[in-house]
Design a protein around this motif. Structure first.
Motif, short mmCIF file in Angstrom:
data_model
loop_
_atom_site.label_atom_id
_atom_site.label_comp_id
_atom_site.label_asym_id
_atom_site.label_seq_id
_atom_site.Cartn_x
_atom_site.Cartn_y
_atom_site.Cartn_z
N ASP A 10 25.39 6.21 29.25
CA ASP A 10 25.10 4.96 29.95
C ASP A 10 24.60 5.22 31.37
O ASP A 10 25.26 5.90 32.16
N ALA A 18 23.45 0.16 29.28
CA ALA A 18 24.55 0.85 28.63
C ALA A 18 24.60 0.44 27.16
O ALA A 18 24.05 -0.60 26.77
N ALA A 19 25.27 1.25 26.36
CA ALA A 19 25.38 0.95 24.94
C ALA A 19 25.97 -0.43 24.72
O ALA A 19 25.48 -1.21 23.89
N ALA A 20 27.03 -0.77 25.47
CA ALA A 20 27.68 -2.06 25.29
C ALA A 20 26.74 -3.21 25.62
O ALA A 20 26.76 -4.26 24.97
N GLU A 37 31.77 -5.63 32.02
CA GLU A 37 31.28 -4.43 32.70
C GLU A 37 31.63 -4.49 34.19
O GLU A 37 32.02 -3.48 34.78
N SER A 97 30.38 10.60 26.20
CA SER A 97 30.29 9.24 26.74
C SER A 97 31.55 8.45 26.41
O SER A 97 32.19 8.68 25.38
N SER A 99 31.31 5.39 25.71
CA SER A 99 30.81 4.34 24.82
C SER A 99 31.23 4.60 23.37
O SER A 99 31.69 5.70 23.03
N GLY A 117 31.87 10.23 21.58
CA GLY A 117 32.11 8.93 22.18
C GLY A 117 33.52 8.48 21.85
O GLY A 117 34.27 9.17 21.15
N TRP A 120 36.06 3.96 18.12
CA TRP A 120 36.25 2.53 17.90
C TRP A 120 36.46 2.28 16.41
O TRP A 120 36.16 3.13 15.57
#
Length: 212
Positions: A10, A18-20, A37, A97, A99, A117, A120
């Protein structure tokens, strides 16, 4: 002697985003992720709490949307070229990362030797976030050390590329670093600084530099 090039994602490989943010754009949730963020950058949210809130926000996320977010992100030019040159020299390149891993790991197809990463839940989300799987700044150092051990290298053989406070600990542990479109947290401690949109230009600052 080989080297290990360690890249943040990011704000570093992805220019100004950024990825998000890119994932949220696919869902029309730019404002909402922007608020998260901002709170995260201010230290009001821990990485696990950010992930929990983002999972709630992305309740309808699908794999095609993740793919579209990845393909549509404002990547720096020349990423594949740089990684190809690094590997042609007998060196290694990795992405570390905070992310989501399901986004970061797509960079393996671009030529990264490793891509790490946060862990999740799988998309579409059916399970809660496991806080133990969410990375923080100290985890970047831990993973870098694990990669060094895997490749038979040491911290002295590493080059780090990053843009923000989450990269500061990593920059402090390696002899050579490149602040890429960075804020003062890493720009002030980096060996080199680059502003622009072409990773080839950032890499050129250290490609043939003597070892520290």
């Amino acid at each position: 002697m080989s080297r290990l090039h360690l890249f943040d994602l990011d704000g570093t490989l992805i220019h100004g985003s950024a990825a998000a943010v890119e994932i949220s754009r696919q869902l029309g949730l730019e404002t909402e992720i922007g608020e998260l963020e901002k709170a995260f950058a201010a230290g009001e949210l821990t990485p696990p709490r950010f992930a929990e809130l983002a999972v709630e926000l992305w309740g309808e996320l699908t794999e095609p949307q993740v793919a579209a977010a990845f393909e549509g992100a404002p990547w720096l030019a020349g990423i594949r070229d740089v990684w190809q040159e690094i590997r042609a020299r007998g060196e290694r390149c990795a992405v570390i990362s905070l992310s989501p891993g399901f986004f970061v790991e797509r960079l393996l197809d671009w030529g990264a030797d490793a891509a790490h990463g946060s862990r999740w839940p799988a998309v579409p989300f059916r399970d809660p976030v496991d806080p133990a799987g969410i990375l923080d700044a100290s985890a970047k150092v831990r993973i870098a050390d694990e990669l060094c051990e895997r490749y038979g290298l040491g911290r002295a053989d590493c080059v780090a590329y990053g843009d923000s406070m989450s990269d500061a600990r990593l920059f402090a542990m390696v002899p050579v670093s490149v602040a890429v479109n960075a804020d003062h947290h890493v720009r002030d401690i980096a060996s080199h600084a680059y502003g622009g949109r072409d990773l080839r230009e950032a890499y050129a600052l250290v490609a043939d530099a003597p070892r520290a």
